[in-house]
Design a protein around this motif. Structure first.
Motif, PDB file in Angstrom:
ATOM      1  N   PRO A   1     -15.474  -9.920  -1.964  1.00 18.17           N
ATOM      2  CA  PRO A   1     -15.035  -8.595  -2.167  1.00 18.17           C
ATOM      3  C   PRO A   1     -14.122  -7.789  -1.141  1.00 18.17           C
ATOM      4  N   TRP A   2     -14.226  -8.453   0.127  1.00 21.58           N
ATOM      5  CA  TRP A   2     -13.296  -8.238   1.250  1.00 21.58           C
ATOM      6  C   TRP A   2     -11.948  -8.550   0.971  1.00 21.58           C
ATOM      7  N   LEU A   3     -12.114  -9.982   0.618  1.00 21.98           N
ATOM      8  CA  LEU A   3     -10.589 -10.538   0.354  1.00 21.98           C
ATOM      9  C   LEU A   3     -10.121  -9.816  -1.061  1.00 21.98           C
ATOM     10  N   LEU A   4     -10.916  -9.534  -2.093  1.00 22.15           N
ATOM     11  CA  LEU A   4     -10.256  -9.117  -3.346  1.00 22.15           C
ATOM     12  C   LEU A   4      -9.715  -7.892  -3.201  1.00 22.15           C
TER      13      LEU A   4
ATOM     14  N   THR B   1      -1.979  -3.263 -11.464  1.00 15.08           N
ATOM     15  CA  THR B   1      -2.459  -4.835 -11.072  1.00 15.08           C
ATOM     16  C   THR B   1      -3.438  -4.447  -9.702  1.00 15.08           C
ATOM     17  N   ALA B   2      -2.919  -3.617  -8.800  1.00 12.85           N
ATOM     18  CA  ALA B   2      -3.633  -3.267  -7.532  1.00 12.85           C
ATOM     19  C   ALA B   2      -5.176  -2.815  -7.987  1.00 12.85           C
ATOM     20  N   PHE B   3      -4.985  -1.794  -8.746  1.00 13.11           N
ATOM     21  CA  PHE B   3      -6.372  -1.362  -9.346  1.00 13.11           C
ATOM     22  C   PHE B   3      -7.318  -2.429  -9.914  1.00 13.11           C
ATOM     23  N   SER B   4      -6.693  -3.370 -10.797  1.00 15.19           N
ATOM     24  CA  SER B   4      -7.587  -4.463 -11.334  1.00 15.19           C
ATOM     25  C   SER B   4      -8.324  -5.202 -10.144  1.00 15.19           C
ATOM     26  N   TRP B   5      -7.213  -5.497  -9.094  1.00 16.47           N
ATOM     27  CA  TRP B   5      -8.019  -6.106  -8.023  1.00 16.47           C
ATOM     28  C   TRP B   5      -9.166  -5.422  -7.275  1.00 16.47           C
TER      29      TRP B   5
END
Length: 380
Positions: free
Chosen positions: A122-125, A147-151
């Protein structure tokens, strides 16, 4: 141990030490960068984030909380031996430095490698979400915020044993993306949810802004807690040097004095928005019919990454007209331009600008527009 050498064990200790200090004002970013780049170069080609040996399952955790939540929620039916994580965590910290320096392409490459090593981390995502936010603001493009939100959403639910801190980080990212998308109700929801997992002054500051905006839609939302140090004005000299300290010394030493003036103007523009800035400005810049998306995108790059003063640190995603309007906003007019290439073999426009009032001059650099070029974020 086949998949955990003494070198990896030592690297895990080093990366944990860097993680402890990298967000403090005493962090030596240049030294940390060199250490992490060296470490990145020795990631094993046959890396395993978990493996079994002699009937024991070995898993590489980033911190004690990850192990504790894994044991509590997964309840493994075979012995688990925790190991300290080195290389995915190295990718995460290296990406943080690169993102703070505005090196988006390099950060994307490093994060992609980290997710290759540990796909559900999760830290990488969440850091990929942060990178997406940088792309959205660099391009001033609302689609990229989605797109940022989806990450961030992926980071929140990537595995059943995500820690409270990891969940809260992802929710704050989702909330910030909603602010940028002007979905105030959802932004409030995500920030409130984040506080159920972890207390955060950042989240509380953003909630205050959101509620001010909902009470008075004419309120300008400026960055309080997420972009600047607590207690510092966004256009202060202290904040400028806090940004500058994150640049390589070779670049920092070439910062021209007049750039500080431009930076302060850009920071103010970002804080109060183009309408309020225009109303206060002698020349009434930036004009309403200008390329305001590009003006704001360029202002963001100047404010957050000090871009534009050197060919190796050029402004991006600007048209010729947008670049000229950006600098005219700060009362500089174009005098001359030439084409140069930087060390990365990018074609760069070097433009000389002169201040309309006092005659001060500065050379600024931006990546030459190319019709066939695609914004880097489209690789997603």
């Amino acid at each position: 141990m086949k998949h955990y050498s003494d070198t990896e064990r030592e690297d895990a200790q080093t990366v944990a030490q860097i993680d402890q200090v990298i967000h403090t004002k005493v962090a030596d970013w240049e030294q940390h960068y060199a250490t992490l780049v060296d470490m990145f170069g020795r990631i094993p080609t046959d890396y395993k984030n978990q493996f079994e040996q002699d009937g024991i399952q070995y898993i590489k955790f980033w911190e004690q909380d990850e192990y504790d939540w894994y044991m509590e929620l997964i309840k493994p039916d075979k012995p688990i031996e925790p190991l300290a994580n080195a290389y995915p965590r190295c990718c995460y910290l290296l990406a943080i430095i690169l993102i703070e320096q505005g090196k988006a392409n390099e950060a994307y490459r490093i994060l992609s490698k980290g997710l290759e090593l540990e796909p559900d981390q999760p830290w990488l995502l969440s850091e990929m979400g942060m990178l997406g936010g940088q792309a959205a603001q660099t391009e001033h493009n609302s689609k990229v915020w989605k797109t940022a939100f989806s990450w961030y959403a992926h980071a929140f639910e990537s595995r059943p044993y995500n820690t409270p801190a990891q969940k809260a980080r992802a929710l704050r990212g989702m909330g910030f993306a909603c602010i940028e998308l002007e979905d105030w109700d959802m932004a409030e929801k995500y920030y409130e949810a984040s506080l159920t997992w972890q207390d955060s002054e950042n989240a509380k500051n953003e909630l205050e802004l959101i509620r001010e905006k909902k009470e008075d839609p004419a309120t300008t939302v400026s960055i309080k807690g997420s972009g600047f140090d607590k207690g510092e004005r966004p256009d202060s000299y202290t904040t400028f040097w806090h940004r500058a300290e994150k640049l390589p010394k070779t670049l920092r030493d070439e910062l021209p004095d007049v750039y500080v003036y431009i930076w302060a103007k850009a920071a103010r523009l970002g804080a109060i928005g183009p309408v309020n800035y225009r109303n206060d400005d002698h020349f009434k810049y930036p004009a309403a019919d200008w390329k305001l998306d590009e003006v704001m995108a360029g202002s963001f790059q100047i404010t957050n990454y000090l871009k534009g003063f050197h060919p190796a640190h050029a402004l991006e995603a600007l048209s010729d007209e947008g670049m000229e309007q950006l600098i005219r906003t700060f009362h500089f007019a174009k005098e001359a331009e030439t084409l140069v290439r930087n060390s990365a073999d990018q074609l760069i426009k070097k433009v000389s600008f002169k201040h309309l009032m006092d005659g001060e001059t500065i050379d600024l650099y931006y990546v030459a527009p190319a019709k066939e070029a695609k914004p880097w974020w489209k690789i997603w």
